[in-house]
Design a protein around this motif. Structure first.
Motif, PDB file in Angstrom:
ATOM      1  N   PRO A   9       0.751  -1.348   0.002  1.00 56.21           N
ATOM      2  CA  PRO A   9       0.035  -0.003   0.035  1.00 56.21           C
ATOM      3  C   PRO A   9       0.769   1.225  -0.009  1.00 56.21           C
ATOM      4  O   PRO A   9       0.458   2.210  -0.604  1.00 56.21           O
ATOM      5  N   ARG A  10       1.803   1.271   0.779  1.00 59.28           N
ATOM      6  CA  ARG A  10       2.735   2.407   0.581  1.00 59.28           C
ATOM      7  C   ARG A  10       3.323   2.775  -0.604  1.00 59.28           C
ATOM      8  O   ARG A  10       3.467   3.975  -1.068  1.00 59.28           O
ATOM      9  N   LEU A  11       3.721   1.826  -1.336  1.00 62.62           N
ATOM     10  CA  LEU A  11       4.253   2.055  -2.674  1.00 62.62           C
ATOM     11  C   LEU A  11       3.166   2.649  -3.895  1.00 62.62           C
ATOM     12  O   LEU A  11       3.302   3.283  -4.576  1.00 62.62           O
ATOM     13  N   LEU A  12       1.917   1.784  -3.550  1.00 59.42           N
ATOM     14  CA  LEU A  12       0.633   2.633  -4.112  1.00 59.42           C
ATOM     15  C   LEU A  12       0.371   3.925  -4.163  1.00 59.42           C
ATOM     16  O   LEU A  12       0.215   4.705  -5.080  1.00 59.42           O
ATOM     17  N   LEU A  13       0.293   4.164  -2.752  1.00 65.66           N
ATOM     18  CA  LEU A  13       0.390   5.621  -2.523  1.00 65.66           C
ATOM     19  C   LEU A  13       1.445   6.642  -2.905  1.00 65.66           C
ATOM     20  O   LEU A  13       1.033   7.770  -3.473  1.00 65.66           O
ATOM     21  N   ALA A  14       2.563   6.084  -3.064  1.00 64.47           N
ATOM     22  CA  ALA A  14       3.798   6.916  -3.643  1.00 64.47           C
ATOM     23  C   ALA A  14       3.417   7.282  -5.103  1.00 64.47           C
ATOM     24  O   ALA A  14       3.818   8.233  -5.536  1.00 64.47           O
ATOM     25  N   ARG A  15       2.996   6.388  -5.694  1.00 63.94           N
ATOM     26  CA  ARG A  15       2.680   6.235  -7.220  1.00 63.94           C
ATOM     27  C   ARG A  15       1.745   7.227  -7.353  1.00 63.94           C
ATOM     28  O   ARG A  15       1.619   8.180  -8.080  1.00 63.94           O
ATOM     29  N   VAL A  16       0.642   7.410  -6.292  1.00 68.80           N
ATOM     30  CA  VAL A  16      -0.491   8.384  -6.440  1.00 68.80           C
ATOM     31  C   VAL A  16       0.101   9.778  -6.295  1.00 68.80           C
ATOM     32  O   VAL A  16      -0.387  10.786  -6.931  1.00 68.80           O
ATOM     33  N   TRP A  17       1.012   9.868  -5.205  1.00 68.78           N
ATOM     34  CA  TRP A  17       1.382  11.260  -5.179  1.00 68.78           C
ATOM     35  C   TRP A  17       2.178  11.849  -6.209  1.00 68.78           C
ATOM     36  O   TRP A  17       1.989  12.789  -6.714  1.00 68.78           O
ATOM     37  N   ALA A  18       3.041  10.775  -6.943  1.00 62.52           N
ATOM     38  CA  ALA A  18       3.679  11.165  -8.053  1.00 62.52           C
ATOM     39  C   ALA A  18       2.656  11.649  -9.051  1.00 62.52           C
ATOM     40  O   ALA A  18       2.797  12.698 -10.062  1.00 62.52           O
ATOM     41  N   LEU A  56      -2.530   4.760   6.978  1.00 62.90           N
ATOM     42  CA  LEU A  56      -2.520   4.499   5.600  1.00 62.90           C
ATOM     43  C   LEU A  56      -4.126   5.345   5.167  1.00 62.90           C
ATOM     44  O   LEU A  56      -4.062   5.828   4.089  1.00 62.90           O
ATOM     45  N   LYS A  57      -5.052   5.081   5.981  1.00 62.97           N
ATOM     46  CA  LYS A  57      -6.280   5.832   5.680  1.00 62.97           C
ATOM     47  C   LYS A  57      -6.467   7.269   5.847  1.00 62.97           C
ATOM     48  O   LYS A  57      -6.809   7.584   4.936  1.00 62.97           O
ATOM     49  N   ALA A  58      -5.373   7.761   6.667  1.00 57.62           N
ATOM     50  CA  ALA A  58      -5.488   9.445   6.663  1.00 57.62           C
ATOM     51  C   ALA A  58      -4.766   9.704   5.239  1.00 57.62           C
ATOM     52  O   ALA A  58      -5.163  10.729   4.841  1.00 57.62           O
ATOM     53  N   GLU A  59      -3.710   8.976   5.073  1.00 57.05           N
ATOM     54  CA  GLU A  59      -2.772   9.405   3.820  1.00 57.05           C
ATOM     55  C   GLU A  59      -3.699   9.181   2.585  1.00 57.05           C
ATOM     56  O   GLU A  59      -3.841   9.877   1.504  1.00 57.05           O
ATOM     57  N   LEU A  60      -4.553   8.227   2.517  1.00 57.79           N
ATOM     58  CA  LEU A  60      -5.651   7.789   1.566  1.00 57.79           C
ATOM     59  C   LEU A  60      -6.584   9.100   1.392  1.00 57.79           C
ATOM     60  O   LEU A  60      -6.861   9.590   0.235  1.00 57.79           O
ATOM     61  N   GLN A  61      -7.122   9.446   2.546  1.00 59.73           N
ATOM     62  CA  GLN A  61      -7.908  10.317   2.522  1.00 59.73           C
ATOM     63  C   GLN A  61      -7.588  12.016   2.013  1.00 59.73           C
ATOM     64  O   GLN A  61      -8.133  12.586   1.091  1.00 59.73           O
ATOM     65  N   THR A  62      -6.526  12.088   2.476  1.00 61.04           N
ATOM     66  CA  THR A  62      -5.477  13.328   1.889  1.00 61.04           C
ATOM     67  C   THR A  62      -5.403  13.305   0.392  1.00 61.04           C
ATOM     68  O   THR A  62      -5.505  14.174  -0.194  1.00 61.04           O
ATOM     69  N   LEU A  63      -4.937  12.083  -0.283  1.00 61.59           N
ATOM     70  CA  LEU A  63      -4.904  11.875  -1.608  1.00 61.59           C
ATOM     71  C   LEU A  63      -6.009  12.071  -2.257  1.00 61.59           C
ATOM     72  O   LEU A  63      -6.292  12.593  -3.461  1.00 61.59           O
ATOM     73  N   LEU A  99      -3.659  17.980   3.770  1.00 63.48           N
ATOM     74  CA  LEU A  99      -5.231  18.280   3.607  1.00 63.48           C
ATOM     75  C   LEU A  99      -5.797  19.379   3.735  1.00 63.48           C
ATOM     76  O   LEU A  99      -6.802  19.876   2.716  1.00 63.48           O
ATOM     77  N   ALA A 100      -5.087  20.082   4.814  1.00 62.22           N
ATOM     78  CA  ALA A 100      -5.628  21.443   5.184  1.00 62.22           C
ATOM     79  C   ALA A 100      -5.134  22.365   3.969  1.00 62.22           C
ATOM     80  O   ALA A 100      -5.904  23.189   3.579  1.00 62.22           O
ATOM     81  N   ASN A 101      -4.052  22.044   3.149  1.00 62.47           N
ATOM     82  CA  ASN A 101      -3.506  22.987   2.117  1.00 62.47           C
ATOM     83  C   ASN A 101      -4.469  22.720   0.931  1.00 62.47           C
ATOM     84  O   ASN A 101      -4.845  23.742   0.076  1.00 62.47           O
ATOM     85  N   ILE A 102      -4.945  21.383   0.785  1.00 62.22           N
ATOM     86  CA  ILE A 102      -5.979  21.194  -0.379  1.00 62.22           C
ATOM     87  C   ILE A 102      -7.006  21.856  -0.219  1.00 62.22           C
ATOM     88  O   ILE A 102      -7.653  22.432  -1.207  1.00 62.22           O
ATOM     89  N   CYS A 103      -7.683  21.807   0.855  1.00 55.03           N
ATOM     90  CA  CYS A 103      -8.779  22.733   1.514  1.00 55.03           C
ATOM     91  C   CYS A 103      -8.484  23.990   1.111  1.00 55.03           C
ATOM     92  O   CYS A 103      -9.641  24.703   0.467  1.00 55.03           O
ATOM     93  N   ALA A 104      -7.602  24.611   1.527  1.00 59.39           N
ATOM     94  CA  ALA A 104      -7.405  26.165   1.214  1.00 59.39           C
ATOM     95  C   ALA A 104      -7.064  26.367  -0.064  1.00 59.39           C
ATOM     96  O   ALA A 104      -7.863  27.455  -0.503  1.00 59.39           O
ATOM     97  N   PHE A 105      -6.757  25.468  -0.813  1.00 58.35           N
ATOM     98  CA  PHE A 105      -6.591  25.838  -2.354  1.00 58.35           C
ATOM     99  C   PHE A 105      -7.960  25.822  -3.134  1.00 58.35           C
ATOM    100  O   PHE A 105      -8.106  26.706  -3.947  1.00 58.35           O
ATOM    101  N   SER A 106      -8.484  24.798  -2.492  1.00 59.93           N
ATOM    102  CA  SER A 106     -10.170  24.653  -3.161  1.00 59.93           C
ATOM    103  C   SER A 106     -10.798  26.008  -2.735  1.00 59.93           C
ATOM    104  O   SER A 106     -11.820  26.533  -3.531  1.00 59.93           O
TER     105      SER A 106
END
Length: 509
Positions: A9-18, A56-63, A99-106
């Motif tokens: 899962p960490r590698l999958l999430l790293a791919r999402v970040w990219a 992992l779920k926290a990172e998933l929510q952020t992404l 997540l707060a930055n994403i909310c700020a940008f939106s």
């Protein structure tokens, strides 16, 4: 190997970040779904403990919120991010700050500047706790964007300078983190009419942004490539850049980029008198420049497309209709505190009112413009409006005594008029319906002369030192003006209306 990534899962999430940072939201969504299913399966089988699952779920929510925001669904992004932030793990400061930055940008995308400021300031505290240079820099970048929108350009520069300084100190010069901030220094330099400084910064960081920038950074890059080209009189090149930006906006489903590029393209087309092409540009994006009996609300992400429509209405001598559209946009901008955009819209209101003979409205609008532009030294937004802006300023200066006295306002108006005098627009060329009255620009005449000699596109590009896309753009314009659809038809039509002799003389010259 793909099998290994699919099981971790960490590698999958790293791919999402990219994928997220390279503006590929659709690919990111596919991997996100894969990661969510895997995390659920591993947790159900007891192969990861509760703390790891929660992390992992926290990172998933952020992404997830990030990908929603990247697809221009800003309202949805603010809603889900706010809900998740209310119950987010305290021991995940980086994910929480992101997540707060994403909310700020939106919120910023929706014109909600105060909400954007609050979210980004909270995010900065979380990123400081996580010791994340990238996170802190991004917070200052967002705060800088908010201040640009609010018309506080000096404060924006302070925030962007602080961000760039931190990036260089901690990561060294030339990092992605520095580039994503520096690209907005281009906007400030351009607005302050420092074209040389804007070009230097843009070309220093352009490669990184084009290779792996978020859409908002690509947007800034492409729009300023076009603006700088136009400022140097290379309008055809600028239009090519803007068409690419529009296509990128459509491809990435990023309405704000499409709308901003469309408005700029309409402005340039109108500056050379091509009203028909400007109207067609709007229609191709589903916008009909006319006043509706019951106008629908204009979404903040679409505002600049409708500003482009108002430009066409002014050019077609329908100033009252243009003012009705512009007033709706200006009222929301004023209410939101987006005073830089408000200033730009009021400049067009002044131009429209002046053309309609509405003296009081023209004076009121131009006073608003100068009052807002002076403290932030906003020059280029007004210079780019060309001759109509100069006429309005000259009209107002003769009627406002304070603008003739020795004052900072008078000096600012004089500076504007002087710069507007330097950048006299191309003489408007009539685009007549009757073929015999068709006029070609000087560049189009160059292309037509070689077209008569059966030059290929490649030969045209080499002979005229143009990019292939620029040649295609000229050919498209020539075909449109002649009402033909092929090179052969174009040659026949040029000869039929007697332009072959003129183009031969151009070539000889």
């Amino acid at each position: 190997p793909p099998d290994l990534i699919a099981a971790r899962p960490r590698l999958l999430l790293a791919r999402v970040w990219a994928q997220f940072h390279m503006s590929r939201p659709r690919q990111a969504v596919r991997i996100l779904k894969q990661a969510k299913i895997l995390i659920g399966q591993l947790a159900e089988r007891g192969e990861i403990d509760r703390a790891t699952t929660r992390s992992l779920k926290a990172e998933l929510q952020t992404l997830t919120a990030g990908v929603i925001s990247a697809t221009d669904r800003s309202r949805t992004a603010t809603r889900v991010a706010s809900r998740w932030l209310a119950d987010f793990p305290e021991d995940e400061p980086f994910a929480r700050g992101t997540l707060a930055n994403i909310c700020a940008f939106s919120h910023y995308s929706l014109g909600e500047l105060d909400a954007a400021r609050l979210r980004s300031l909270a995010a900065r505290d979380h990123h400081a706790a996580a010791n994340s240079v990238f996170g802190i820099v991004y917070c200052d970048l967002l705060l800088g964007l908010v201040e640009i929108s609010a018309g506080n350009l000096a404060e924006a520069r302070r925030l962007l300078d602080r961000a760039c300084r931190l990036a260089r100190e901690r990561l060294g010069p030339g990092s992605y983190t520095e580039a994503m901030t520096a690209i907005f220094h281009v906007e400030l330099a351009y607005e302050w009419n420092d074209l040389q400084g804007a070009e230097r910064i843009l070309h220093q960081h352009r490669q990184i942004i084009e290779e792996c920038g978020l859409v908002v950074h690509e947007m800034a890059c492409k729009l300023h490539l076009a603006r700088l080209s136009a400022a140097h009189g290379r309008h055809d090149e600028a239009i090519v850049f803007l068409e690419r930006a529009e296509r990128l906006g459509i491809e990435k489903r990023y309405r704000r980029l499409t709308a901003a590029a469309l408005n700029e393209r309409v402005r340039l087309l109108l500056s050379r008198g091509d009203v028909r092409a400007a109207r067609l540009a709007l229609r191709s994006r589903g916008i009909e420049p006319s006043a509706e009996s019951r106008p629908a609300p204009i979404h903040p992400l679409d505002e600049y497309a409708h500003i482009g429509a108002a430009r066409v209405l002014i050019a077609e001598d329908h100033p009252a209709k243009a003012i009705a559209v512009l007033d709706r946009i200006a009222e929301r901008m004023r209410r939101d505190g987006r005073l830089r955009g408000f200033m730009q819209v009021r400049a067009l209101v002044a131009i429209a009112a002046h053309s309609a003979g509405e003296t009081l409205l023209a004076l009121a609008a131009v006073v608003d413009v100068v009052t807002l532009a002076l403290p932030q030294n906003a020059l280029r937004s007004l210079i780019d409006e060309g001759l109509p802006m100069r006429e309005v300023l000259e009209f107002a200066r003769s009627r406002i005594p304070a603008w003739s006295r020795n004052s900072s306002t008078a000096t600012f108006v004089d500076t504007l008029l002087r710069e507007l005098g330097k950048t006299a627009p191309e003489r408007a060329r009539p685009i007549a319906i009757a073929v015999k009255k068709q006029m070609l620009s000087s560049k189009e005449t160059d292309v037509a002369a070689l077209l008569l000699r059966a030059y290929t596109n490649r030969q045209l590009a080499e002979s005229l030192s143009m990019a292939p896309d620029t040649v295609k753009w000229h050919l498209k314009n020539i075909f449109g003006k002649l009402g033909v659809s092929s090179r052969t038809e174009a040659v026949l039509k040029l000869k039929e209306i007697g332009l072959d002799a003129a183009t031969e003389r151009q070539l000889a010259g």
